[in-house]
Scaffold this active site. Structure first.
Site, PDB file in Angstrom:
ATOM      1  N   ASP A 298      -9.170   5.835 -11.489  1.00 29.67           N
ATOM      2  CA  ASP A 298      -8.226   6.530 -12.389  1.00 29.67           C
ATOM      3  C   ASP A 298      -7.696   5.565 -13.447  1.00 29.67           C
ATOM      4  O   ASP A 298      -7.541   5.933 -14.614  1.00 29.67           O
ATOM      5  CB  ASP A 298      -7.047   7.098 -11.581  1.00 29.67           C
TER       6      ASP A 298
ATOM      7  N   SER B  27      -5.223  -3.654 -11.956  1.00 30.13           N
ATOM      8  CA  SER B  27      -4.517  -2.724 -11.051  1.00 30.13           C
ATOM      9  C   SER B  27      -4.828  -3.002  -9.583  1.00 30.13           C
ATOM     10  O   SER B  27      -3.978  -2.806  -8.724  1.00 30.13           O
ATOM     11  CB  SER B  27      -4.862  -1.274 -11.383  1.00 30.13           C
TER      12      SER B  27
END
Ligand code: ADP
Length: 293
Positions: A242, A272
């Site tokens: 994502d 991330s």
């Protein structure tokens, strides 16, 4: 400023950590409980907004406190939620996650996400047409995705389809996508008769396959490339895909080339995975600039 439209799911993860999973009819004491925001749609919207993209969200929540919190979290991340609808007949999307011995068991209730249909997307045609790129995933109905694809084609807006989680989609929808972004296992399910190499070669400048710590594979019309990701110490890869999509779309909407947009996706996603949580680890533009120049 250019706008990214994200059509997709919004939900809350309710996570309990326990030593042992309860048997039927049994209650066990847990060690820890927390909630995190999720849904692939919300995650991708937040990932792009953290990179200073102007993001408009389309999706649905229930009329409950969880729905209010989901919307508040998106607002805090500067995502425009004016077109997100609250529906009375069902709850907000929720995932009940039990973690015991490092293994998950999950009950996922789509709730309001299951009410995102073609009619709702059609109703927001003007909003979609005012955007410069659109993204959808597979956690809303096929009908909703198809209507978005059609509006995008008519308005000449690039449409990114992330076919995750995998489910069978009409071939016509896959054809309507400008960019198709599965991960490696979704790509194998989409094209069971083709290797990843063969699949990207058949869909040049369209099929972009994320391959975890290896990076991303695509074909530029002449040859296939592996765009390596950045080497990091990964602690939690939840939401990596994502985050990649948020970065990739941010690149495209800022007129970066396909390869440079992939590099921005890799940069954001690799950052991330060094932190816990899907949205928790998504970097802000300043962090990317500071860390990697
Ligand atoms: P998904 O989360 O959908 O399964 P992937 O596992 O393919 O997707 O990861 C998406 C992207 O996240 C990769 O293309 C890469 O850019 C980045 N990524 C994932 N895992 C790592 C890792 N261990 N190190 C660096 N980057 C990673």
């Amino acid at each position: 400023m250019k706008k990214i439209l994200v059509l997709g799911s919004l939900s809350t993860d309710f996570v309990a950590i326990t030593d042992r999973r309860p048997n039927v009819g049994e209650t066990v004491q847990g060690n820890e409980f927390f909630t995190t925001f999720g849904g692939k749609g919300a995650n991708q919207a937040v990932a792009a907004a953290r990179l200073n993209s102007n993001v408009v969200m389309l999706g649905k929540v229930g009329v409950d406190s969880f729905g209010e919190d989901i919307l508040e979290n998106l607002r805090k991340n500067s995502v425009d939620v004016k077109c997100v609808e609250s529906v009375t007949s069902v709850s907000s999307g929720a995932a009940l996650i039990t973690i015991a011995d490092s293994d998950n068991s999950i009950v996922y209730v789509p709730g309001a996400n299951g009410k995102v249909d073609g009619e709702y997307v059609r109703k927001n045609k003007d909003t979609i047409e005012a955007c410069d790129i659109a993204i959808a995933q597979n956690e809303v109905s096929e009908d909703a995705i198809e209507v978005l694809a059609e509006i995008c084609i008519e308005a000449k807006i690039p449409f990114i389809l992330n076919p995750a989680p995998y489910r069978e989609l009409k071939a016509s929808i896959l054809e309507k996508a400008t960019y198709l972004l599965p991960n490696e296992s979704e790509c194998k399910l989409l094209y069971p008769d083709l290797s990843i190499e063969e699949a990207v070669a058949k869909h040049p400048n369209k099929l972009v396959v994320t391959m975890g710590s290896k990076g991303v594979f695509f074909n530029d019309g002449k040859e296939s490339h592996l765009v390596e990701t950045f080497k990091v110490d990964a602690v939690d890869t939840t939401g990596a895909g994502d985050t990649f999509i948020g970065g990739f779309a941010t690149g495209l909407v800022n007129n970066l080339s396909l390869e440079d947009s992939i590099i921005l996706g890799n940069l954001s996603a690799s950052e991330s995975v060094t932190k816990m949580g899907a949205q928790g680890g998504m970097p802000r533009l300043e962090e990317l600039k500071n860390n990697k120049n």
